[in-house]
Design a protein around this motif. Structure first.
Motif, short mmCIF file in Angstrom:
data_model
loop_
_atom_site.label_atom_id
_atom_site.label_comp_id
_atom_site.label_asym_id
_atom_site.label_seq_id
_atom_site.Cartn_x
_atom_site.Cartn_y
_atom_site.Cartn_z
N THR A 52 -9.44 -7.27 -9.71
CA THR A 52 -8.42 -6.57 -10.48
C THR A 52 -8.89 -5.25 -10.10
O THR A 52 -9.74 -4.85 -10.30
CB THR A 52 -8.50 -6.86 -12.06
N VAL A 53 -7.81 -4.47 -9.65
CA VAL A 53 -8.02 -3.02 -9.05
C VAL A 53 -7.34 -2.10 -9.97
O VAL A 53 -6.35 -2.39 -10.07
CB VAL A 53 -7.90 -2.92 -7.56
N ASP A 54 -7.79 -0.74 -10.10
CA ASP A 54 -7.12 0.55 -10.50
C ASP A 54 -6.57 1.08 -9.10
O ASP A 54 -6.41 0.59 -8.33
CB ASP A 54 -8.17 1.28 -11.25
N THR A 55 -5.78 2.13 -9.61
CA THR A 55 -5.02 2.95 -8.88
C THR A 55 -5.89 3.30 -7.56
O THR A 55 -5.58 3.52 -6.55
CB THR A 55 -4.12 4.10 -9.55
N ALA A 56 -7.16 3.94 -7.77
CA ALA A 56 -7.76 4.68 -6.76
C ALA A 56 -8.16 3.42 -5.71
O ALA A 56 -8.30 3.51 -4.74
CB ALA A 56 -8.92 5.20 -7.37
N ARG A 57 -8.70 2.45 -6.30
CA ARG A 57 -9.09 1.10 -5.36
C ARG A 57 -7.88 0.56 -4.76
O ARG A 57 -7.95 0.63 -3.43
CB ARG A 57 -9.64 0.18 -6.27
N ALA A 58 -6.65 0.74 -5.37
CA ALA A 58 -5.59 0.07 -4.64
C ALA A 58 -5.17 1.08 -3.40
O ALA A 58 -4.90 0.44 -2.41
CB ALA A 58 -4.41 -0.06 -5.48
N ARG A 59 -5.26 2.26 -3.81
CA ARG A 59 -4.96 3.15 -2.89
C ARG A 59 -5.87 3.16 -1.71
O ARG A 59 -5.48 3.09 -0.38
CB ARG A 59 -5.10 4.77 -3.18
N ALA A 60 -7.22 2.90 -1.84
CA ALA A 60 -8.33 2.84 -0.92
C ALA A 60 -7.90 1.66 0.15
O ALA A 60 -8.12 1.61 1.27
CB ALA A 60 -9.66 2.86 -1.57
N LEU A 61 -7.80 0.51 -0.53
CA LEU A 61 -7.40 -0.82 0.01
C LEU A 61 -6.27 -0.86 1.08
O LEU A 61 -6.44 -1.06 2.09
CB LEU A 61 -7.24 -1.82 -0.96
N VAL A 62 -5.06 0.04 0.52
CA VAL A 62 -3.89 0.19 1.38
C VAL A 62 -3.93 0.95 2.63
O VAL A 62 -3.70 0.74 3.61
CB VAL A 62 -2.86 0.50 0.37
N GLU A 63 -4.81 2.22 2.09
CA GLU A 63 -4.87 3.13 3.14
C GLU A 63 -5.72 2.74 4.21
O GLU A 63 -5.30 3.11 5.43
CB GLU A 63 -5.17 4.64 2.67
N SER A 64 -6.68 1.77 4.09
CA SER A 64 -7.84 1.45 5.17
C SER A 64 -7.12 0.27 5.79
O SER A 64 -7.65 -0.33 6.70
CB SER A 64 -8.93 1.17 4.26
N GLY A 65 -6.18 -0.45 5.06
CA GLY A 65 -5.64 -1.55 5.71
C GLY A 65 -6.34 -2.74 5.33
O GLY A 65 -6.31 -3.82 5.89
N ALA A 66 -7.16 -2.71 4.26
CA ALA A 66 -7.92 -3.68 4.13
C ALA A 66 -7.14 -4.74 3.17
O ALA A 66 -7.62 -6.09 2.86
CB ALA A 66 -9.23 -3.39 3.10
N ALA A 67 -6.04 -4.22 2.67
CA ALA A 67 -5.38 -5.41 1.88
C ALA A 67 -3.72 -4.96 2.04
O ALA A 67 -3.29 -3.79 2.20
CB ALA A 67 -5.60 -5.33 0.21
N SER A 92 11.28 1.97 -5.65
CA SER A 92 10.28 2.43 -5.27
C SER A 92 8.92 1.63 -5.09
O SER A 92 9.03 1.00 -5.95
CB SER A 92 9.83 3.78 -5.74
N GLN A 93 8.51 1.50 -4.07
CA GLN A 93 7.31 0.58 -3.93
C GLN A 93 6.25 1.29 -2.95
O GLN A 93 6.19 2.32 -2.35
CB GLN A 93 7.58 -0.73 -3.09
N ILE A 94 4.93 0.76 -3.21
CA ILE A 94 3.79 1.30 -2.27
C ILE A 94 4.26 1.33 -0.82
O ILE A 94 4.66 0.07 -0.32
CB ILE A 94 2.54 0.47 -2.58
N PRO A 95 3.97 2.45 -0.18
CA PRO A 95 4.27 2.28 1.32
C PRO A 95 3.66 1.10 1.97
O PRO A 95 2.36 0.88 1.68
CB PRO A 95 3.73 3.44 1.79
N GLY A 96 4.10 0.41 2.72
CA GLY A 96 3.78 -0.66 3.70
C GLY A 96 4.00 -2.08 2.96
O GLY A 96 3.37 -3.09 3.47
#
Length: 186
Positions: A52-67, A92-96
Motif C-alpha cells: 500500500t503506497v502513499d502519494t509520494a511513493r506512488a509518484r516515485a514509482l511512476v516517475e522511475s518507471g518501476a510501476a 483526469s488520471q495519473i500520466p502514463g
C-alpha cells in the motif's frame, strides 16, 4: 476567551491523535473475498499481499518507471454488442496510466475477466514481477478488488494507491485525460 482556549486544546488533541482517516481505515475489516457493493466507501488500511503506497511513493514509482499505473475507474458501456465505453466527461488520471474500467467490480463477467487478464499479460509482457500500481479514487474499493484479483492471477508486485486520482490531484501533481482501453481490442 474560554472558547478560544477550548478550541486550541481540542485542535491540539486532534493533531496528537493523528489523521482521522487513518483511524477510520484501520476500523474497516479486510473481507475474505471481494467487495461486492458500495464501492465508494471507506477502504481497509491495506491489501494483504500488496504494498500500500502513499502519494509520494506512488509518484516515485511512476516517475522511475518501476510501476505501471492502472486506473480502474468504473464506466458504463453501450448496450450494443461489443459496445464502447461511454465517457460522459473527461477523467483526469495519473500520466502514463492505462485505464481498464470495471476490472475492480466484485464479480466479473467472463468477457471482463478475459479483458483484464489479456491486458495485464500484454502490458507486462508476461512478466508477473512487473510493478502494477492500481488506483481509482479515494475511498473506492475498485482498486482494492483489482489489486486482489491481480495477486490471485499470480502477479507478485502489486501496489495499491488507496488515495487514487484524488490524492494525486490534491498534491498538485500533473494529470492527463484518460482514455479507456476498448474491450474488443486489448
Amino acid at each position: 476567551m474560554v472558547r478560544a482556549g477550548w478550541l486550541g486544546a481540542a485542535g491540539l488533541a486532534l493533531l496528537l491523535a493523528g489523521p482521522a482517516g487513518d483511524a477510520a481505515a484501520d476500523a474497516v475489516p479486510v473481507p475474505d473475498g471481494y467487495r461486492m457493493t458500495e464501492y465508494r466507501s471507506p477502504t481497509p488500511a491495506s491489501l494483504p499481499g500488496a504494498e500500500t503506497v502513499d502519494t509520494a511513493r506512488a509518484r516515485a514509482l511512476v516517475e522511475s518507471g518501476a510501476a505501471l499505473p492502472i486506473n480502474v475507474m468504473k464506466l458504463d458501456r453501450s448496450t450494443l454488442p461489443g459496445g464502447p465505453w461511454l465517457v460522459p466527461k473527461p477523467f483526469s488520471q495519473i500520466p502514463g496510466s492505462v485505464w481498464l474500467p470495471n476490472v475492480g467490480l466484485g464479480a466479473l463477467t467472463p468477457e471482463l475477466d478475459g479483458y483484464f487478464r489479456a491486458n495485464l499479460e500484454r502490458l507486462t509482457g508476461g512478466d508477473r514481477g512487473r510493478g502494477l500500481l492500481f488506483y481509482c479514487l479515494a475511498d473506492c474499493w475498485m482498486s482494492w478488488n483489482a489489486g486482489k484479483r491481480a495477486l490471485e492471477m499470480g502477479y507478485r508486485r502489486v501496489l495499491w494507491y488507496r488515495d487514487g486520482a484524488d490524492g494525486w490531484a490534491e498534491a498538485g501533481l500533473p494529470t492527463e485525460d484518460g482514455k479507456p482501453v476498448p474491450v474488443a481490442a486489448p
